[in-house]
Design a protein around this motif. Sequence first.
Motif, PDB file in Angstrom:
ATOM      1  N   VAL A 182      44.325  56.458  77.412  1.00 48.68           N
ATOM      2  CA  VAL A 182      44.486  55.662  76.198  1.00 48.68           C
ATOM      3  C   VAL A 182      45.031  54.288  76.577  1.00 48.68           C
ATOM      4  CG1 VAL A 182      45.521  55.514  73.901  1.00 48.68           C
ATOM      5  CG2 VAL A 182      44.965  57.757  74.870  1.00 48.68           C
ATOM      6  N   GLU A 183      44.515  53.249  75.939  1.00 50.63           N
ATOM      7  CA  GLU A 183      45.002  51.891  76.121  1.00 50.63           C
ATOM      8  C   GLU A 183      45.201  51.258  74.742  1.00 50.63           C
ATOM      9  OE1 GLU A 183      45.780  50.490  78.894  1.00 50.63           O
ATOM     10  OE2 GLU A 183      44.912  51.863  80.376  1.00 50.63           O
ATOM     11  N   GLY A 184      45.934  50.130  74.713  1.00 49.60           N
ATOM     12  CA  GLY A 184      46.117  49.398  73.473  1.00 49.60           C
ATOM     13  C   GLY A 184      47.570  49.036  73.244  1.00 49.60           C
ATOM     14  N   HIS A 185      47.839  48.346  72.151  1.00 48.72           N
ATOM     15  CA  HIS A 185      49.208  48.015  71.793  1.00 48.72           C
ATOM     16  C   HIS A 185      49.457  48.415  70.339  1.00 48.72           C
ATOM     17  CE1 HIS A 185      47.021  44.322  70.508  1.00 48.72           C
ATOM     18  NE2 HIS A 185      47.858  44.385  69.478  1.00 48.72           N
ATOM     19  N   LEU A 186      50.729  48.628  70.011  1.00 48.54           N
ATOM     20  CA  LEU A 186      51.119  49.147  68.706  1.00 48.54           C
ATOM     21  C   LEU A 186      52.042  48.180  67.989  1.00 48.54           C
ATOM     22  CD1 LEU A 186      51.969  52.838  69.725  1.00 48.54           C
ATOM     23  CD2 LEU A 186      49.814  51.989  68.773  1.00 48.54           C
ATOM     24  N   GLU A 187      51.889  48.146  66.674  1.00 50.78           N
ATOM     25  CA  GLU A 187      52.839  47.496  65.780  1.00 50.78           C
ATOM     26  C   GLU A 187      53.416  48.595  64.885  1.00 50.78           C
ATOM     27  OE1 GLU A 187      53.342  44.175  65.960  1.00 50.78           O
ATOM     28  OE2 GLU A 187      51.744  43.832  67.425  1.00 50.78           O
ATOM     29  N   LEU A 188      54.763  48.675  64.811  1.00 48.55           N
ATOM     30  CA  LEU A 188      55.406  49.763  64.078  1.00 48.55           C
ATOM     31  C   LEU A 188      56.275  49.232  62.952  1.00 48.55           C
ATOM     32  CD1 LEU A 188      56.706  51.933  67.068  1.00 48.55           C
ATOM     33  CD2 LEU A 188      54.490  52.054  65.956  1.00 48.55           C
ATOM     34  N   ASP A 189      56.302  49.974  61.857  1.00 48.89           N
ATOM     35  CA  ASP A 189      57.240  49.724  60.769  1.00 48.89           C
ATOM     36  C   ASP A 189      57.608  51.089  60.201  1.00 48.89           C
ATOM     37  OD1 ASP A 189      58.817  48.798  58.784  1.00 48.89           O
ATOM     38  OD2 ASP A 189      57.295  47.554  57.799  1.00 48.89           O
ATOM     39  N   LEU A 190      58.758  51.616  60.648  1.00 47.13           N
ATOM     40  CA  LEU A 190      59.133  52.992  60.348  1.00 47.13           C
ATOM     41  C   LEU A 190      60.429  53.029  59.560  1.00 47.13           C
ATOM     42  CD1 LEU A 190      58.608  54.451  63.948  1.00 47.13           C
ATOM     43  CD2 LEU A 190      56.887  54.145  62.171  1.00 47.13           C
ATOM     44  N   LYS A 191      60.501  53.998  58.645  1.00 42.49           N
ATOM     45  CA  LYS A 191      61.718  54.246  57.897  1.00 42.49           C
ATOM     46  C   LYS A 191      61.940  55.745  57.808  1.00 42.49           C
ATOM     47  CE  LYS A 191      61.372  50.157  54.922  1.00 42.49           C
ATOM     48  NZ  LYS A 191      61.269  49.662  53.523  1.00 42.49           N
ATOM     49  N   GLY A 192      63.221  56.121  57.829  1.00 38.82           N
ATOM     50  CA  GLY A 192      63.553  57.533  57.685  1.00 38.82           C
ATOM     51  C   GLY A 192      64.954  57.687  57.135  1.00 38.82           C
ATOM     52  N   ARG A 193      65.190  58.806  56.487  1.00 42.54           N
ATOM     53  CA  ARG A 193      66.537  59.104  55.993  1.00 42.54           C
ATOM     54  C   ARG A 193      66.749  60.605  56.052  1.00 42.54           C
ATOM     55  NH1 ARG A 193      66.189  61.084  50.838  1.00 42.54           N
ATOM     56  NH2 ARG A 193      64.301  60.579  49.637  1.00 42.54           N
ATOM     57  N   GLY A 194      68.032  60.982  56.137  1.00 42.07           N
ATOM     58  CA  GLY A 194      68.333  62.402  56.226  1.00 42.07           C
ATOM     59  C   GLY A 194      69.822  62.639  56.134  1.00 42.07           C
ATOM     60  N   GLY A 211      42.580  48.882  70.918  1.00 51.02           N
ATOM     61  CA  GLY A 211      42.672  50.267  71.361  1.00 51.02           C
ATOM     62  C   GLY A 211      41.443  50.729  72.117  1.00 51.02           C
ATOM     63  N   ALA A 212      41.661  51.609  73.063  1.00 56.60           N
ATOM     64  CA  ALA A 212      40.572  52.214  73.822  1.00 56.60           C
ATOM     65  C   ALA A 212      41.036  53.566  74.324  1.00 56.60           C
ATOM     66  CB  ALA A 212      40.146  51.329  74.994  1.00 56.60           C
ATOM     67  N   PHE A 213      40.103  54.501  74.396  1.00 62.17           N
ATOM     68  CA  PHE A 213      40.438  55.812  74.958  1.00 62.17           C
ATOM     69  C   PHE A 213      39.165  56.436  75.521  1.00 62.17           C
ATOM     70  CE2 PHE A 213      39.234  56.751  70.583  1.00 62.17           C
ATOM     71  CZ  PHE A 213      38.389  57.855  70.737  1.00 62.17           C
ATOM     72  N   ALA A 214      39.345  57.419  76.375  1.00 58.62           N
ATOM     73  CA  ALA A 214      38.206  58.122  76.963  1.00 58.62           C
ATOM     74  C   ALA A 214      38.676  59.466  77.475  1.00 58.62           C
ATOM     75  CB  ALA A 214      37.583  57.311  78.095  1.00 58.62           C
ATOM     76  N   SER A 215      37.850  60.477  77.242  1.00 57.93           N
ATOM     77  CA  SER A 215      38.140  61.803  77.785  1.00 57.93           C
ATOM     78  C   SER A 215      37.559  61.910  79.185  1.00 57.93           C
ATOM     79  CB  SER A 215      37.552  62.888  76.883  1.00 57.93           C
ATOM     80  OG  SER A 215      36.134  62.789  76.837  1.00 57.93           O
ATOM     81  N   ALA A 216      38.058  62.873  79.938  1.00 59.49           N
ATOM     82  CA  ALA A 216      37.616  63.030  81.320  1.00 59.49           C
ATOM     83  C   ALA A 216      36.139  63.404  81.411  1.00 59.49           C
ATOM     84  CB  ALA A 216      38.472  64.087  82.021  1.00 59.49           C
ATOM     85  N   ASP A 217      35.618  64.161  80.424  1.00 65.08           N
ATOM     86  CA  ASP A 217      34.227  64.589  80.482  1.00 65.08           C
ATOM     87  C   ASP A 217      33.278  63.624  79.793  1.00 65.08           C
ATOM     88  OD1 ASP A 217      34.897  64.971  77.866  1.00 65.08           O
ATOM     89  OD2 ASP A 217      34.511  67.125  77.821  1.00 65.08           O
ATOM     90  N   GLY A 218      33.798  62.511  79.243  1.00 63.22           N
ATOM     91  CA  GLY A 218      32.949  61.495  78.640  1.00 63.22           C
ATOM     92  C   GLY A 218      32.425  61.827  77.260  1.00 63.22           C
ATOM     93  N   THR A 219      32.864  62.904  76.655  1.00 60.80           N
ATOM     94  CA  THR A 219      32.369  63.278  75.333  1.00 60.80           C
ATOM     95  C   THR A 219      33.132  62.592  74.207  1.00 60.80           C
ATOM     96  OG1 THR A 219      33.813  65.223  75.317  1.00 60.80           O
ATOM     97  CG2 THR A 219      31.571  65.511  76.155  1.00 60.80           C
TER      98      THR A 219
END
Length: 691
Positions: A182-194, A211-219
């Motif tokens: 998997v390749e790519g970069h992320l932008e996050l905006d997270l909230k939580g409470r507990g 983003g980019a990704f690939a499985s080992a078998d190419g499927t």
Amino acid sequence: MLRFASPTWWLITLLLMASPASGQWMLDIGDVQGDGWSMTGVTLEMTLAPGPTGTDAIRLHVDHLHLPAPVGSMKAVEVSCPGGRLEPTRLRCPAIRFSGRHPWLTVSQVPGQLDLGFDGRLDLTLKQLPLADGHMDVSFTHDAGQWGLQARGQRLAWRQVHGLAERVGVPLEDLLPEGFQVEGHLELDLKGRGGMDGIHATQGRVVLGDGAFASADGTLAGEGLGMALQWDVRQMGPAWQGGVTLDWDEGALYVDPIFVEVGPEQPVRVSTRLGWHDGRLSAKDLALAWGEDLRLAGQASLDTAHLPGSLKATLDVDRARLPAVYEAFLQPFAYGTVLDDLETGGLISGRLKIREGAPQQAALTLSGVDADDRKGRLGLYGLDGRLIWTSDGAAPVSHVSLEGGHLYRIPLGMTRMALQLEQDGVRLTQEARVPILDGELRIHGLEALGLGGDDPVVTFEASVMPISMERLAATVGRPLFTGTLAGSIPRVRYQDGELTVGGRLVIQAFDGMIRVGNLRLRDPFGVAPVLWADIEMEDLDLSSITNTFEFGLIEGRLKGHVRDMILVNWEPVRFDAALYTPLDQRFRRRISQRALDNLVSLGGGVGGMLGTGFLRFFDSFAYRQLGLSCRLRGEVCEMDGVAPAPDGEGYYIIQGASLPRVEVIGHTRQVAWRDLILRLQAAMEAGGQAP
């Protein structure tokens, strides 16, 4: 209720109340514990400013800080507060520098804010926290056993997030297939409470860019992906509920064999409301939209302890527009068939109901569907209808209609069919009539069984009402035959990729009969179909045949056969063929000079020789018998005639009669099939000459 390891906080308060002047203090506080959090090895250094409006310089050191999950514990925590204020009930630091070691990462001199109440309330904000080759802002609050967390990350590299997740205790290798990249970069905006018992609610948005990704078998593969995942989930008593939305507006995705590419003008959105309670998962208001070409809606539920039998789902295809849906989702499964290269149009909608993990009911509606094979093999236009299937085989009768179409460019007219969809097959409930030129195909019976398995069986019975051979030949671009095509087609069966005909097809042509029997066809719409057949010809009019093919006029009647014929990809590779005039019938027997020349060429001689002597003054000649045979094996044709020649080596192609007596003897026994075809084509291409 707060528990303190020492009365130091009370001492600090009394000192602050009793000491109006500035001064420097260093206090070894020890351990402090509140509801859900604790600090050990606490040291406080203070330089107090005079007066109520001054700012204090404060440095707080904590050997071990423990906060509720998901933050957890930190070591060697130092908070430098150069412009803060120590008050009787709180410590306020509007600009801090924070350092510490966490199992996830180590930070040093990170800017932020701190507001620590001596009653246990905590507000901590860290800015530009270096994380995964990017930055993150984090805010944490705690008060009376309740906590809140907010995080916003920018340009976080997936590879570094992958390593961070492993340190957090969520190794992505366990969640992804082996060898998945998997390749790519992320932008996050997270909230939580507990609270002390864990997390109570979470919401956020995660954006994947480049983003980019690939499985080992190419499927599985993706490239240039731009996606955003949003959620808002909270605990409602013992259950969890919330909404989830995925927006995909950039990039390409390959899931063998399907390839989909999207852009801002054709985005994908998936949304649903999820529920979780006591091991049971539900998805309500499920919706999927792919631009204006595909719209799905539905709902589903399952018990994770009883899979797959607990699955209950309803999926509605509100709109599936061709050609987009065909090219993306249907064509990849049709490679190697007649459906693999179609020009399509129209709309499809439908519904699928699943109960106890298995399909229970399905309905499909076709509206103005067109499908035209670019190779000219099949075309269907204006296809409308509604098909209904139930797992118990008790579905109502389905109806489909067709405005027109073609089969190998032979036009088909308006057709209507009533079909009964059974548990594992389909059958025609009443006779259907398919107009073909000036005739029609009457389908008396049609049944397909075992459609859900690897070996479906199709049976078919029909009759062909007279079709003009002249119109049929003109349609397919062949020489203009005379006569009609008619007959019965009984006991047609398709199984194991092979179509067999139990009866004989009768063609009335050239004032005679052509019968086709033992007809078999393997892989009829595949790359290399194979055909087997036996053909018998009776009492054909030679003058009609030779005029049709511009071969040169021959008068008489023709009999013959083509037996053990095999065609591969519509090219002959084997047959035993013979065409001849029978001796036991009375009819006029004449042959033109041009036809004689052509027969000489077919037999391996040199055409045109008759025009060099006195015979050129005769337009036609009488004959006793004529004929030619070919035994084809592979690329070579073993030639013969109607009788052996006197020399014992040649063979008669024409036996003459009366004067002037003309006979044609062939001496070439083996001829390349392609050469023989070229000779025949050359003979017909000279059709402008007089017969």
